[in-house]
Design a protein around this motif. Structure first.
Motif, short mmCIF file in Angstrom:
data_model
loop_
_atom_site.label_atom_id
_atom_site.label_comp_id
_atom_site.label_asym_id
_atom_site.label_seq_id
_atom_site.Cartn_x
_atom_site.Cartn_y
_atom_site.Cartn_z
N HIS A 86 38.76 -17.98 -14.75
CA HIS A 86 38.67 -17.57 -13.34
C HIS A 86 38.07 -16.17 -13.23
CE1 HIS A 86 40.23 -17.89 -9.11
NE2 HIS A 86 40.01 -16.55 -9.20
N PHE A 104 44.30 -10.40 -7.01
CA PHE A 104 45.21 -11.07 -7.95
C PHE A 104 46.67 -11.05 -7.45
CE2 PHE A 104 47.83 -11.55 -11.75
CZ PHE A 104 47.17 -12.56 -12.43
N VAL A 110 53.31 -12.96 -9.38
CA VAL A 110 52.43 -14.06 -9.81
C VAL A 110 53.06 -14.80 -11.00
CG1 VAL A 110 50.15 -14.62 -10.77
CG2 VAL A 110 50.36 -12.87 -9.01
N LEU A 113 55.74 -17.11 -9.83
CA LEU A 113 55.21 -18.34 -9.20
C LEU A 113 54.64 -19.29 -10.24
CD1 LEU A 113 53.47 -16.70 -6.10
CD2 LEU A 113 55.45 -18.23 -6.03
N SER A 117 56.06 -23.07 -11.08
CA SER A 117 55.22 -24.27 -10.90
C SER A 117 54.93 -24.94 -12.25
CB SER A 117 53.93 -23.90 -10.19
OG SER A 117 53.27 -22.87 -10.89
N LYS A 121 55.90 -29.08 -14.33
CA LYS A 121 55.03 -30.02 -15.06
C LYS A 121 55.64 -30.47 -16.39
CE LYS A 121 51.23 -27.53 -15.20
NZ LYS A 121 49.83 -27.32 -15.58
N ARG B 5 52.28 -17.05 6.37
CA ARG B 5 52.71 -17.64 5.10
C ARG B 5 53.11 -19.12 5.24
NH1 ARG B 5 55.75 -14.84 0.72
NH2 ARG B 5 56.87 -16.47 -0.41
N GLY B 27 39.10 -23.68 -10.73
CA GLY B 27 39.86 -22.76 -9.91
C GLY B 27 39.03 -21.83 -9.04
N TYR B 28 38.14 -21.11 -9.71
CA TYR B 28 37.36 -20.12 -8.96
C TYR B 28 36.52 -20.79 -7.88
CZ TYR B 28 34.48 -16.12 -7.84
OH TYR B 28 33.85 -15.12 -7.16
N VAL B 31 38.58 -21.43 -4.88
CA VAL B 31 38.83 -20.20 -4.10
C VAL B 31 37.62 -19.87 -3.24
CG1 VAL B 31 39.15 -17.69 -4.34
CG2 VAL B 31 40.47 -19.25 -5.76
N GLU B 32 36.49 -19.91 -3.87
CA GLU B 32 35.25 -19.56 -3.16
C GLU B 32 34.98 -20.53 -2.03
OE1 GLU B 32 32.74 -16.95 -3.74
OE2 GLU B 32 34.72 -16.23 -4.34
N GLN B 46 44.49 -15.73 -6.90
CA GLN B 46 44.98 -16.55 -8.03
C GLN B 46 46.49 -16.77 -7.93
OE1 GLN B 46 43.14 -15.21 -11.88
NE2 GLN B 46 42.27 -13.70 -10.51
N SER B 47 47.18 -15.76 -7.34
CA SER B 47 48.64 -15.86 -7.25
C SER B 47 49.08 -17.02 -6.38
CB SER B 47 49.22 -14.56 -6.70
OG SER B 47 48.75 -14.37 -5.39
N TYR B 50 46.84 -20.94 -8.24
CA TYR B 50 47.25 -21.64 -9.47
C TYR B 50 48.66 -22.24 -9.38
CZ TYR B 50 42.83 -20.40 -11.38
OH TYR B 50 41.49 -20.30 -11.57
N PRO B 51 49.62 -21.49 -8.83
CA PRO B 51 50.94 -22.15 -8.64
C PRO B 51 50.82 -23.41 -7.78
CG PRO B 51 51.21 -19.81 -8.44
CD PRO B 51 49.72 -20.06 -8.54
N LEU B 53 48.15 -25.36 -7.47
CA LEU B 53 47.52 -26.43 -8.27
C LEU B 53 48.54 -27.04 -9.26
CD1 LEU B 53 44.05 -24.80 -9.06
CD2 LEU B 53 44.47 -26.81 -7.63
N TYR B 54 49.36 -26.17 -9.88
CA TYR B 54 50.34 -26.68 -10.86
C TYR B 54 51.38 -27.56 -10.17
CZ TYR B 54 48.33 -23.13 -13.95
OH TYR B 54 47.50 -22.36 -14.69
N ASN B 55 51.73 -27.14 -8.94
CA ASN B 55 52.71 -27.97 -8.20
C ASN B 55 52.12 -29.32 -7.85
OD1 ASN B 55 54.90 -26.28 -8.11
ND2 ASN B 55 54.16 -25.17 -6.32
N GLU B 57 49.83 -30.80 -9.45
CA GLU B 57 49.71 -31.53 -10.71
C GLU B 57 51.07 -32.12 -11.12
OE1 GLU B 57 48.11 -29.05 -13.79
OE2 GLU B 57 47.82 -30.72 -15.17
#
Lengths: 682, 125
Positions: A86, A104, A110, A113, A117, A121, B5, B27-28, B31-32, B46-47, B50-51, B53-55, B57
């Motif tokens: 990234h 970030f 972060v 979180l 998450s 998995k 939020r 990922g990037y 975002v873009e 990213q904060s 990614y969480p 996306l993982y959720n 998944e």
């Protein structure tokens, strides 16, 4: 042929494929791979960052964040790789390090979180184990919190001892003057008697000991006569000597007989001290300084039984010597004395009272049978009146018994001022003491175990109000049944079953004062009905004897006695709706009459005594409870329990046996109390 | 403009699923694309990404695999699963109803017949 070969090849290929697939997908192998991957990956997150060639700030940012996730190594590698990719994409797109850092966010947040998450998995087994672990932890925490709460409640709670029951019992004598109290005379006579018999008793006991030590095989052991009264056989080697002791003691016996007619016993009761001389501590005005009322000594009970037996023998002696007045005076004194144990109203004193009346009725019966025409009509009438007045003493009040329980409650429980409270450490000690486990318990009494287990008793021990209600409910039932009659005895059984159901949640563990201290009420009430029946029978016998004097013959039936000699014919308590049975005996060997109850088999066997020796005819056998299909006690519309089939032994209960050998028989005079029913009730 | 939020929590996953319904993305790239197509409304760092996306998944709505890009770098690409497609359809229905209701109340411009009148993410089916 080639077709077969292709086919075989295809088959081989399919089998090989399945084989490889099954190996590759075997759960064990997958788990092994996963474990290796999880714990020992070849790559390290640091090495990945080194290879990524990122600006130091970004490298530190990713490294810090990933480290803070505290995830498995394999997961950290995966996240590191993704964050590197990234960041590289962002740098390639022209973002500055500062911009990337700003977008970030807070690494700690972060990381949190990402951790949360990523864990979602993880494999099912891991999540299952985690949930189990969490559940166990939660359960332990819950137990700890509950225990802490219980401990706080338990250790804060203290009993509030306000009632001084020992003083209350002793205060019962307060309104009486000294010359109305029997105990001072009883005590003097007892001491004088012990001095009087000391030498003879020692000699007889020594002779008994020596004789029994030297007896040959086949010879019978002997007993010293002084230990055998009231029923010392007249041919016993110690009989005459023992009889003389009684004759010589007449002036003191006269004092004793007079004292029995005093209104109360008037003994002041106290508690045992550990003093070897038998010193007694009197109740302190401060109830907290007294032991439990249950420890109150009742030294007079044994002495009263002893006096009763002495008067019994003295009556037999007088009858043998033809002194009718002395026979009557002894019986009258025995009956009067039977009121004296009742001072405290405890179960044990009630039972002693019953035993003394029972002993008196046996003595009267023995004299009437063996020494006919000794007592005059006036004596018989007087005895009948005195006996009739003794009957109320057989009713159970349990005043002292209830006080004992209430005293234990105030010593074991806290008091919220509204009749409720919870068990205390002092209460636990009492429970252990009265459950008979003090030896085991006090081994741990001073250890931490006692303090550790104490609070748990709050969770299993009923509260004060519940205990109070259970106990009093049982006592109410007993008193009710005692008044209503033996056919209501299943109500006691029902109450006992209910108590057992409510209390014994953990089998074998006694953590309820009611459970521990509830007397054997069934047998006590049973004994009471026995005494009632014996009492009715002896009154009937006296009426028959007076009738026989007046008419010079026995009545034909008991109906002949009413109303002149007996207000009503007594009921047979084993046979509801029927009266006691009366039967003339006139055989070749014996002549006279018997009075009997049909007994606990509920069958009239024509006056045949119980065949089984020492069978105690019980009302619980006559009226066993019966239950419906829902296990509820069966009760008829009038509220009377419907009994199951009687379970008593065959035969009748001979209550009165006034049969004498005929002149043409060589049968010796009966030894007293050989009838099994009478013997078992002595 | 940043979404509140709670709104982001509801809209973010749907937006990501919608983007992945067209093609696999890393990922990037996500975002873009989100920032660009939503005029920055759904921009996320990213904060958040990614969480999320993982959720997704963990729920089996998306799956990931590492692929090598033409420049030789490895990237993790995310794809929509069958379950994810179903979830997306359900979410879109819900969003339609919501925006329709908002339009009816005059909060959002548009007609009350259903088609949402605005929004930066193209939430058409």
């Amino acid at each position: 042929m080639s077709h077969h070969s292709d086919h075989d090849n295809n088959n081989d290929s399919t089998i090989a494929h399945l084989w490889h697939w099954s190996i590759a997908n075997s759960p064990l192998l997958q788990l092994s791979r996963w474990m290796l991957h999880r714990g020992y990956p070849n790559t390290q997150p640091d090495a990945l960052l080194d290879d990524a060639d990122l600006p130091q700030q970004l490298r530190t940012l990713i490294n810090t964040t990933v480290q803070k996730t505290k995830l498995w190594k394999s997961e950290r590698i995966d996240i590191t790789q993704e964050l590197i990719a990234h960041t590289q994409d962002a740098l390639q797109a022209g973002r500055s390090s500062d911009q990337i850092i700003q977008s970030f966010g807070n690494p700690k947040k972060v990381a949190k979180l990402l951790r949360r998450s990523t864990k979602r998995k993880r494999p099912l087994y891991w999540r299952t184990l985690r949930n189990i672990r969490r559940s166990i932890t939660a359960a332990i925490l819950l137990i700890l919190i509950t225990y802490t709460g219980l401990a706080a409640r338990f250790f804060i709670g203290k009993p509030n001892i306000t009632e001084n029951y020992a003083l209350t019992i002793n205060a019962m004598s307060a309104p009486y003057t000294e010359d109305q109290k029997a105990w001072p005379i009883y005590k003097e006579v007892r001491d004088a008697w012990e001095d009087h018999i000391h030498e003879t008793q020692t000699r007889q006991a020594t002779f008994e000991k020596e004789h029994n030590r030297n007896i040959e095989d086949g010879d019978e052991a002997i007993s010293a006569g002084i230990f055998m009264f009231p029923n010392i056989p007249t041919d016993h080697h110690d009989y005459e000597e023992t009889a003389q002791l009684f004759r010589d003691f007449k002036p003191q016996f006269d004092r004793l007989r007079q004292a029995t007619h005093r209104p109360i016993i008037g003994i002041e009761l106290g508690f045992s001290t550990d003093d070897p001389t038998g010193k007694i501590s009197m109740p302190d005005p401060n109830p907290q300084l007294n032991p439990s009322l249950i420890n109150l000594l009742l030294p007079h009970l044994g002495k009263l039984r002893g006096f009763s037996n002495m008067l019994y023998f003295d009556a037999l002696l007088a009858a043998r010597e033809g002194d009718a007045e002395l026979v009557y005076e002894n019986f009258s004194a025995m009956l009067a004395m039977s009121r004296h144990p009742n001072h405290e109203g405890t179960l044990i004193t009630d039972l002693v009272n019953i035993a003394m009346i029972s002993s008196t009725t046996q003595a009267i019966q023995q004299v009437i049978r063996e020494y006919p025409n000794t007592l005059t009509r006036d004596h018989l009438v007087a005895l009948a009146h005195e006996l009739a007045l003794c009957r109320p003493a057989l009713d159970y009040s349990f005043q002292g018994e209830i006080m004992m329980f209430d005293d234990l409650l105030q010593r074991a429980y806290t008091d919220d001022g509204h009749g409720n409270g919870r068990i205390t450490m002092e209460g636990m000690d009492l429970l252990a003491e009265y459950a008979g486990m003090q030896d085991d318990y006090f081994q741990i009494a001073n250890s931490r175990m006692r303090y550790a287990t104490g609070p748990l008793s709050l969770a299993v021990t009923p509260d004060r109000k519940t205990e109070y209600t259970r106990y009093h409910s049982m006592m109410d039932t007993i008193q009710r049944v005692a008044k209503l009659g033996p056919q209501y005895m299943p109500l006691i059984k029902q109450q006992e079953d209910l108590l057992a159901e409510q209390i014994r949640i953990i089998p074998g563990v006694q953590y309820s004062l009611v459970d521990i201290l509830m007397p054997a009420v069934g047998s006590a009430v049973n004994r009471s009905f026995h005494a009632h029946q014996e009492h009715d029978a002896i009154l009937t016998m006296l009426a028959i004897e007076i009738y026989a004097i007046d008419h010079n013959q026995l009545p034909e039936t008991l109906e002949d006695l009413t109303p002149t000699y007996l207000p009503t014919i007594p009921k047979d308590l084993h046979n509801p709706g029927h009266t006691l049975n009366f039967k003339h005996i006139n055989t070749r060997d014996s002549i006279g009459y018997i009075i009997y109850s049909i007994g606990s088999d509920a069958v009239d066997d024509g006056g045949t005594n119980y065949t089984t020796k020492r069978t105690y005819p019980t009302f619980t056998q006559r009226f066993p409870p019966s239950f419906d299909k829902d296990n509820n006690l069966r009760i008829d519309q009038a509220g009377v329990p419907i009994p199951a089939e009687p379970r008593g032994p065959e035969g009748d209960w001979i209550l009165i046996d006034i049969t004498r050998p005929t002149e043409n028989t060589t049968t010796q005079t009966k030894e007293p109390d050989q009838s099994p029913a009478l013997e078992s009730n002595s | 403009m940043k979404l509140e939020r709670e709104l982001m929590r509801g809209a973010g996953p749907t937006a990501v699923l919608q983007l992945l319904s067209t093609q696999s993305m890393y990922g990037y790239q996500l975002v873009e694309t989100l920032a660009k197509q939503s005029d920055g409304v759904l921009a996320m760092g990213q904060s958040t990404l990614y969480p999320m996306l993982y959720n997704l998944e963990a729920k089996g709505l998306i799956e990931a695999d590492w692929q090598e890009a033409p420049n030789g770098r490895k990237r993790k690409y995310y794809n929509l699963t069958g379950k994810g497609k179903k979830k997306l359809r359900a979410d879109l229905d819900a969003w339609k109803k919501l925006t329709g209701a908002m339009a009816n109340l005059g909060i959002l411009p548009g007609n009350p017949d259903g088609n949402p009148a605005g929004g930066s993410i193209g939430v058409s089916a």
